[in-house]
Motif scaffolding. Structure first.
Motif, mmCIF file in Angstrom:
data_model
loop_
_atom_site.group_PDB
_atom_site.id
_atom_site.type_symbol
_atom_site.label_atom_id
_atom_site.label_comp_id
_atom_site.label_asym_id
_atom_site.label_seq_id
_atom_site.Cartn_x
_atom_site.Cartn_y
_atom_site.Cartn_z
ATOM 1 N N PHE A 231 0.831 -1.210 0.000
ATOM 2 C CA PHE A 231 0.000 0.000 0.000
ATOM 3 C C PHE A 231 0.863 1.257 0.000
ATOM 4 O O PHE A 231 0.565 2.238 -0.686
ATOM 5 C CB PHE A 231 -0.924 0.010 1.218
ATOM 6 N N PHE A 232 1.936 1.217 0.771
ATOM 7 C CA PHE A 232 2.824 2.381 0.835
ATOM 8 C C PHE A 232 3.471 2.650 -0.518
ATOM 9 O O PHE A 232 3.472 3.787 -1.006
ATOM 10 C CB PHE A 232 3.905 2.168 1.892
ATOM 11 N N LEU A 233 4.013 1.605 -1.138
ATOM 12 C CA LEU A 233 4.738 1.785 -2.394
ATOM 13 C C LEU A 233 3.811 2.296 -3.499
ATOM 14 O O LEU A 233 4.152 3.255 -4.222
ATOM 15 C CB LEU A 233 5.373 0.458 -2.816
ATOM 16 N N ALA A 234 2.638 1.699 -3.626
ATOM 17 C CA ALA A 234 1.710 2.116 -4.677
ATOM 18 C C ALA A 234 1.223 3.539 -4.457
ATOM 19 O O ALA A 234 1.143 4.343 -5.397
ATOM 20 C CB ALA A 234 0.528 1.150 -4.739
ATOM 21 N N SER A 235 0.904 3.874 -3.214
ATOM 22 C CA SER A 235 0.417 5.223 -2.908
ATOM 23 C C SER A 235 1.517 6.260 -3.099
ATOM 24 O O SER A 235 1.257 7.384 -3.553
ATOM 25 C CB SER A 235 -0.107 5.278 -1.469
ATOM 26 N N TRP A 236 2.744 5.894 -2.759
ATOM 27 C CA TRP A 236 3.864 6.830 -2.933
ATOM 28 C C TRP A 236 4.115 7.130 -4.412
ATOM 29 O O TRP A 236 4.352 8.274 -4.794
ATOM 30 C CB TRP A 236 5.122 6.261 -2.295
ATOM 31 N N LEU A 237 4.042 6.095 -5.244
ATOM 32 C CA LEU A 237 4.239 6.301 -6.678
ATOM 33 C C LEU A 237 3.183 7.246 -7.240
ATOM 34 O O LEU A 237 3.482 8.140 -8.050
ATOM 35 C CB LEU A 237 4.198 4.966 -7.414
ATOM 36 N N LEU A 238 1.931 7.071 -6.805
ATOM 37 C CA LEU A 238 0.868 7.950 -7.288
ATOM 38 C C LEU A 238 1.012 9.356 -6.722
ATOM 39 O O LEU A 238 0.881 10.351 -7.456
ATOM 40 C CB LEU A 238 -0.495 7.373 -6.910
ATOM 41 N N ALA B 183 -7.069 13.672 -4.845
ATOM 42 C CA ALA B 183 -7.848 12.943 -3.839
ATOM 43 C C ALA B 183 -8.640 11.811 -4.478
ATOM 44 O O ALA B 183 -8.692 10.693 -3.951
ATOM 45 C CB ALA B 183 -8.783 13.906 -3.101
ATOM 46 N N LEU B 184 -9.263 12.086 -5.620
ATOM 47 C CA LEU B 184 -10.050 11.059 -6.299
ATOM 48 C C LEU B 184 -9.160 9.929 -6.799
ATOM 49 O O LEU B 184 -9.506 8.744 -6.651
ATOM 50 C CB LEU B 184 -10.816 11.689 -7.463
ATOM 51 N N CYS B 185 -8.024 10.269 -7.388
ATOM 52 C CA CYS B 185 -7.104 9.232 -7.878
ATOM 53 C C CYS B 185 -6.599 8.365 -6.729
ATOM 54 O O CYS B 185 -6.529 7.127 -6.843
ATOM 55 C CB CYS B 185 -5.926 9.882 -8.600
ATOM 56 N N LEU B 186 -6.248 9.005 -5.616
ATOM 57 C CA LEU B 186 -5.752 8.269 -4.454
ATOM 58 C C LEU B 186 -6.841 7.373 -3.879
ATOM 59 O O LEU B 186 -6.583 6.215 -3.512
ATOM 60 C CB LEU B 186 -5.261 9.259 -3.400
ATOM 61 N N LEU C 283 -9.328 1.984 -3.028
ATOM 62 C CA LEU C 283 -10.529 1.153 -3.139
ATOM 63 C C LEU C 283 -10.308 -0.059 -4.032
ATOM 64 O O LEU C 283 -10.902 -1.125 -3.816
ATOM 65 C CB LEU C 283 -11.688 1.994 -3.676
ATOM 66 N N ALA C 284 -9.467 0.079 -5.052
ATOM 67 C CA ALA C 284 -9.197 -1.048 -5.944
ATOM 68 C C ALA C 284 -8.070 -1.932 -5.433
ATOM 69 O O ALA C 284 -8.128 -3.163 -5.549
ATOM 70 C CB ALA C 284 -8.846 -0.518 -7.341
ATOM 71 N N MET C 285 -7.040 -1.299 -4.842
ATOM 72 C CA MET C 285 -5.830 -2.020 -4.471
ATOM 73 C C MET C 285 -6.010 -2.869 -3.213
ATOM 74 O O MET C 285 -5.536 -4.016 -3.152
ATOM 75 C CB MET C 285 -4.699 -1.000 -4.261
ATOM 76 N N LYS C 286 -6.671 -2.329 -2.206
ATOM 77 C CA LYS C 286 -6.712 -3.047 -0.930
ATOM 78 C C LYS C 286 -7.481 -4.364 -1.002
ATOM 79 O O LYS C 286 -6.960 -5.405 -0.550
ATOM 80 C CB LYS C 286 -7.258 -2.132 0.164
ATOM 81 N N PRO C 287 -8.705 -4.396 -1.540
ATOM 82 C CA PRO C 287 -9.375 -5.703 -1.626
ATOM 83 C C PRO C 287 -8.586 -6.730 -2.432
ATOM 84 O O PRO C 287 -8.490 -7.901 -2.032
ATOM 85 C CB PRO C 287 -10.710 -5.361 -2.310
ATOM 86 N N LEU C 288 -8.010 -6.307 -3.556
ATOM 87 C CA LEU C 288 -7.258 -7.233 -4.394
ATOM 88 C C LEU C 288 -6.004 -7.736 -3.683
ATOM 89 O O LEU C 288 -5.691 -8.938 -3.712
ATOM 90 C CB LEU C 288 -6.880 -6.551 -5.706
ATOM 91 N N THR C 289 -5.290 -6.821 -3.001
ATOM 92 C CA THR C 289 -4.062 -7.211 -2.294
ATOM 93 C C THR C 289 -4.363 -8.191 -1.168
ATOM 94 O O THR C 289 -3.693 -9.224 -1.018
ATOM 95 C CB THR C 289 -3.365 -5.964 -1.727
ATOM 96 N N TYR C 290 -5.391 -7.871 -0.361
ATOM 97 C CA TYR C 290 -5.743 -8.775 0.738
ATOM 98 C C TYR C 290 -6.200 -10.137 0.197
ATOM 99 O O TYR C 290 -5.896 -11.190 0.774
ATOM 100 C CB TYR C 290 -6.845 -8.163 1.601
#
Length: 391
Positions: free
Chosen positions: A98-105, A295-298, A303-310
């Motif tokens: 989550f950190f890496l993906a959010s940091w890149l964005l 804010a919308l992109c983040l 919303l897409a990354m967390k369910p898929l990652t878990y």
């Protein structure tokens, strides 16, 4: 009429919440949406009918404390250790992703390296309030999904506390002092747990056994123990939430623990309404046009990354696919700790106003959308559909 009084503020908040909750139920919407919308409507950026947000935010924070206390009452100490052990790998790996993906964005929108890092850190955590509030009590008691969720949220809470310590220390202290604060936090948790166990065994349980016929006394004793441990945790450098959870776990083995849990739920809900109202009221709607794109992109990323990652990580540790998706969507949002990081980092001068508002807006969006997804598709105590309503 004194429009600045607490009584008038409470009148507006709870009357307005009842009105909007009626609309929400008629239109089959989650009630949490109504509370946040009410804050935006009558708060400083709306009609400015309620302006003393600091006081209301502090009062609402008690709801989170009671939420963690009641959560602790449902956890036996042996089950707690097993739960944390089983969820550690998933919790740490998911936080890193989550950190890496959010940091890149965030790097695309914020040129300042420190700001993009703080924005990414804020997006690592999931909401304890949404996760537990929308989890049926029967699942929490008897199902593996409840144990996994608790373990992941507790691990995230501990990481969030370390992050907050670092932010506060960075704003006012040298690196050596910041390192000492982190060591103190890690040492404080087992110390608090041992002190709580000793006090419960030699004092609290004896008082409960002697005066258990007096229900009012048990009620007062439970509240005093919860808030007392919350204050003790803060003195040791931990959070009030961790202290309240330890307080609950320490008396979970008592036969009266479920009586305490049932009687404190209405009090918890009272304060949580204030908390969600303060979340909506503290956001400056006038600044939304400046931060809506990042804010919308983040928010969409979370919303897409967390369910898929878990889902992928939990399947990797031999969890069922249905459970992995269920847990992923229940934890598929940012956290109340994200809001706290935004507030504290801005006050410490580590975060600009635009970045702080981006975190707040993204968090609120994920809280709203995630609540919709869970309430409309999974069993919850507040589901509109009779088929999905569980408690």
């Amino acid at each position: 009429m004194d429009t600045g009084s607490v009584t008038f503020a409470f009148f507006l908040i709870f009357s307005g919440a009842a009105a909007l909750a009626s609309v929400a139920l008629y239109t089959r919407q989650p009630l949490i949406i109504a509370y946040i919308a009410l804050g935006a409507l009558i708060g400083p950026s709306g009609f400015s009918l309620v302006t003393d947000l600091q006081q209301l935010s502090d009062i609402g924070h008690i709801g989170i404390i009671f939420l963690l206390f009641l959560l602790g009452l449902d956890m036996q100490p042996q089950a707690l250790f097993a739960t944390i052990r089983n969820s550690t790998v998933v919790g740490l790996v998911s936080s890193a992703i989550f950190f890496l993906a959010s940091w890149l964005l965030a790097s695309f929108f914020f040129a300042e390296y420190g700001e993009s890092v703080i924005v990414a850190v804020a997006m690592m955590f999931s909401s304890t309030i949404i996760g537990i509030k929308l989890l049926p009590t029967t699942i929490l008691h008897h199902k593996h999904i409840g144990e996994m969720m608790i373990g992941l949220l507790l691990l995230q809470d501990l990481l969030a506390i370390i992050v907050l310590v670092l932010i506060m220390a960075s704003g006012s202290a040298e690196d050596g002092e910041a390192a000492w604060h982190i060591v103190k936090v890690l040492l404080a948790l087992p110390l608090l747990g041992m002190a709580a166990w000793a006090f419960v065994r030699y004092v609290l349980l004896r008082l409960i056994q002697r005066f258990d016929r007096f229900h009012e006394y048990i009620f007062l004793l439970a509240i005093g123990w919860c808030l007392g441990m919350a204050e003790a945790a803060q003195l040791l450098g931990l959070s009030a939430e961790i202290g309240a959870f330890v307080a609950g776990v320490s008396i979970a083995t008592s036969p009266i623990s479920q009586y305490i849990a049932v009687n404190l739920k209405p009090l918890r809900d009272f304060f949580l309404i204030l908390f969600f109202f303060a979340v909506g009221a503290r956001f400056d709607l006038a600044m939304l046009q400046q931060v809506w794109m990042p804010a919308l992109c983040l928010a969409l990323l979370v919303l897409a990354m967390k369910p898929l990652t878990y889902r992928l990580l939990l399947k990797g540790v031999s969890e069922r696919s249905s459970l992995a998706w269920d847990l992923g969507f229940r934890l598929g949002q940012a956290s109340e700790f994200s809001l706290l990081i935004a507030y504290i980092a801005f006050d410490a001068g580590l975060l600009g106003l635009e970045a702080s508002l981006t975190i707040q807006a993204a968090t609120i969006i994920t809280l709203l959308v995630s609540s919709y997804i869970v309430v409309l598709n999974y069993p919850t105590p507040i589901a509109i559909s009779d088929r999905l309503r569980r408690d």
